[in-house]
Design an enzyme around this catalytic site. Structure first.
Site, PDB file in Angstrom:
ATOM      1  N   GLU A 185      60.773  26.327  34.532  1.00 44.28           N
ATOM      2  CA  GLU A 185      60.403  27.113  35.675  1.00 44.28           C
ATOM      3  C   GLU A 185      61.218  27.756  36.694  1.00 44.28           C
ATOM      4  OE1 GLU A 185      58.840  26.279  40.482  1.00 44.28           O
ATOM      5  OE2 GLU A 185      59.842  24.523  39.334  1.00 44.28           O
ATOM      6  N   ARG A 198      59.180   9.785  27.038  1.00 42.84           N
ATOM      7  CA  ARG A 198      57.879   8.711  27.685  1.00 42.84           C
ATOM      8  C   ARG A 198      57.386   9.104  27.071  1.00 42.84           C
ATOM      9  NH1 ARG A 198      60.300  10.229  32.902  1.00 42.84           N
ATOM     10  NH2 ARG A 198      59.469  11.749  33.305  1.00 42.84           N
TER      11      ARG A 198
END
Lengths: 201, 232
Positions: free
Chosen positions: B154, B117
């Site tokens: 993560e 993006r």
């Protein structure tokens, strides 16, 4: 080697296209032996040439009642088996959309767009791929321009046209920086007009 | 002449969906400068208030155009979907304008956009400020010679790549992505750029998720965002 499209009248060849053609780097044997990869990243490193590229499209499409520009970010297979090279339709589409006051609609690989999508599966030379668009991105009757950096076999663009038409839009034209004419993408697009800046053989 | 409504315009209160925090760096100061007449001072202050009110409207429009998708891509995540911003030509233009206004006189030579993006916001900014656009990509997408930076997620790690030679020592770089969460991706981009001797002037995103502490992860690296939102 990329070259500007031959204009009917040589005298009216837009000089900007020379700069665009010469800024495209052809990388041999990427992703596999025998493939000549058309690398547009050097074009992006030259602000004047990048601007010229976008300006050529803007000049063509301003005032043409286009309300949406669709760009793809897909794996593209160029006569290869497993790997695809992702397209860069995200790079040229948004500046054109901004300049002509149109929406920008990203068309993506599966599971990249959140929320409700419609999908179009399509056949590649070897295997299949799938393109998705958000439900509600286009309305019935909207005029859409599809932009990509390159047209090869035309598979991705055909899938994009199919998605947009299924949602009720009309694809007025496809626009690419580069065409690989030997791969006959233009023929695959059938009635949808195609506009390109340079060809590469 | 200014309309009196601009004097009375108040900053937006937090909406029930997300809070809008206007970056204090966005607005010019309304300090009174020395001037021959009181009316001239007042008109300069008026112009600053008008500019602040206009930018306020642009931020509001941008924030309200972003769609929040709950529990995507996994339960508990409130996904900030910027595709709806792109469907609003005025909001999209406003978001680019806000970045361009901030960076056009900062001597930025490179806009580095993070896949995917960042490729939507980066190029229009680069074009407007006359900078190169350099894509920062996932592995095995860039042909030719690249340098790589591994970074932690993560769960697990990922790799970011940049073309050798795209950025030179001494380039002044703006890094762009649509959103900063934990800051891992932006930190990787900054490290890659600094490894080739570039100066990363600032990182810029449309959205920040402050609870994920990306700003802290960036440490003393400047970060500019248009909107702060709750992501979890």
């Amino acid at each position: 080697m990329a070259a500007p499209i031959e204009e009917k009248d040589q005298a009216t060849q837009d000089p900007r296209k020379e700069g665009i053609a010469s800024s495209i780097r052809v990388v041999p044997h990427v992703p596999k032996g025998g493939i000549m990869f058309q690398d547009i990243t050097p074009l992006l490193l030259d602000p004047k040439v990048f601007k010229d590229t976008v300006d050529l499209f803007i000049e063509r499409y301003t005032g043409k009642d286009i309300s949406a520009v669709a760009g793809t970010k897909m794996c593209r297979a160029l006569r290869i088996l497993e790997e695809g090279i992702e397209a860069r339709g995200f790079i040229f589409g948004p500046p054109i959309a901004l300049a002509i006051g149109a929406k920008f609609i990203p068309l993506r690989k599966p599971r990249k767009l959140p929320g409700e999508v419609i999908s179009e599966e399509y056949v590649l030379e070897y295997g299949r791929d799938c393109l998705e668009m958000h439900v509600g991105a286009v309305q019935q009757g909207e005029h859409v321009l599809v932009v990509d950096d390159l047209i090869a076999t035309g598979g991705t663009l055909c899938a994009a046209i199919s998605l947009l038409e299924r949602a009720g839009a009309k694809v007025v034209e496809c626009a690419c920086v580069i065409e690989l004419p030997e791969l006959k993408g233009r023929e695959r697009l059938k009635v949808t007009p195609l506009y390109v800046l340079v060809e590469s053989h | 002449m200014l309309h009196t409504s601009l004097y009375c315009r108040s900053f937006p209160s937090p909406s029930h969906l997300r809070s809008l925090v206007l970056s204090s760096r966005l607005f010019p100061s309304v300090a009174v400068r020395t001037s021959p007449t009181l009316s001239l001072r007042r008109s300069r202050a008026n112009r600053s208030i008008a500019m602040a009110a206009t930018e306020d409207n642009r931020i509001k429009r941008i924030a309200s155009s972003i769609r929040v998708i709950p529990d995507w891509p996994k339960p508990g995540v409130m996904f900030q979907d910027i595709t709806t911003l792109l469907l609003d030509p005025l909001a999209f233009k406003d978001s680019i304008d806000l970045f361009v206004e901030r960076y056009k006189d900062k001597g930025i030579t490179v806009v580095a956009g993070v896949e995917a993006r960042g490729f939507i916001f980066g190029p229009p900014i680069a074009l407007a400020i006359g900078a190169k656009f350099v894509p920062m990509r996932k592995p095995n997408k860039l042909p030719g010679e690249v340098i790589s930076e591994e970074y932690s997620l993560e769960y697990g790690t990922d790799v970011m790549e940049m073309h050798v030679g795209a950025v030179q020592s001494g380039d002044r770089v703006l890094v762009i992505d649509d959103l900063i969460a934990t800051g891992g991706t932006l930190c990787a981009a900054i490290r890659l750029l600094e490894r080739v001797g570039a100066e990363v002037v600032e990182s810029a995103c449309v959205i920040e998720l402050p609870e994920l502490k990306g700003r802290e992860r960036l440490g003393d690296r400047p970060l500019f965002v248009l909107i702060k939102a709750k992501g979890v």
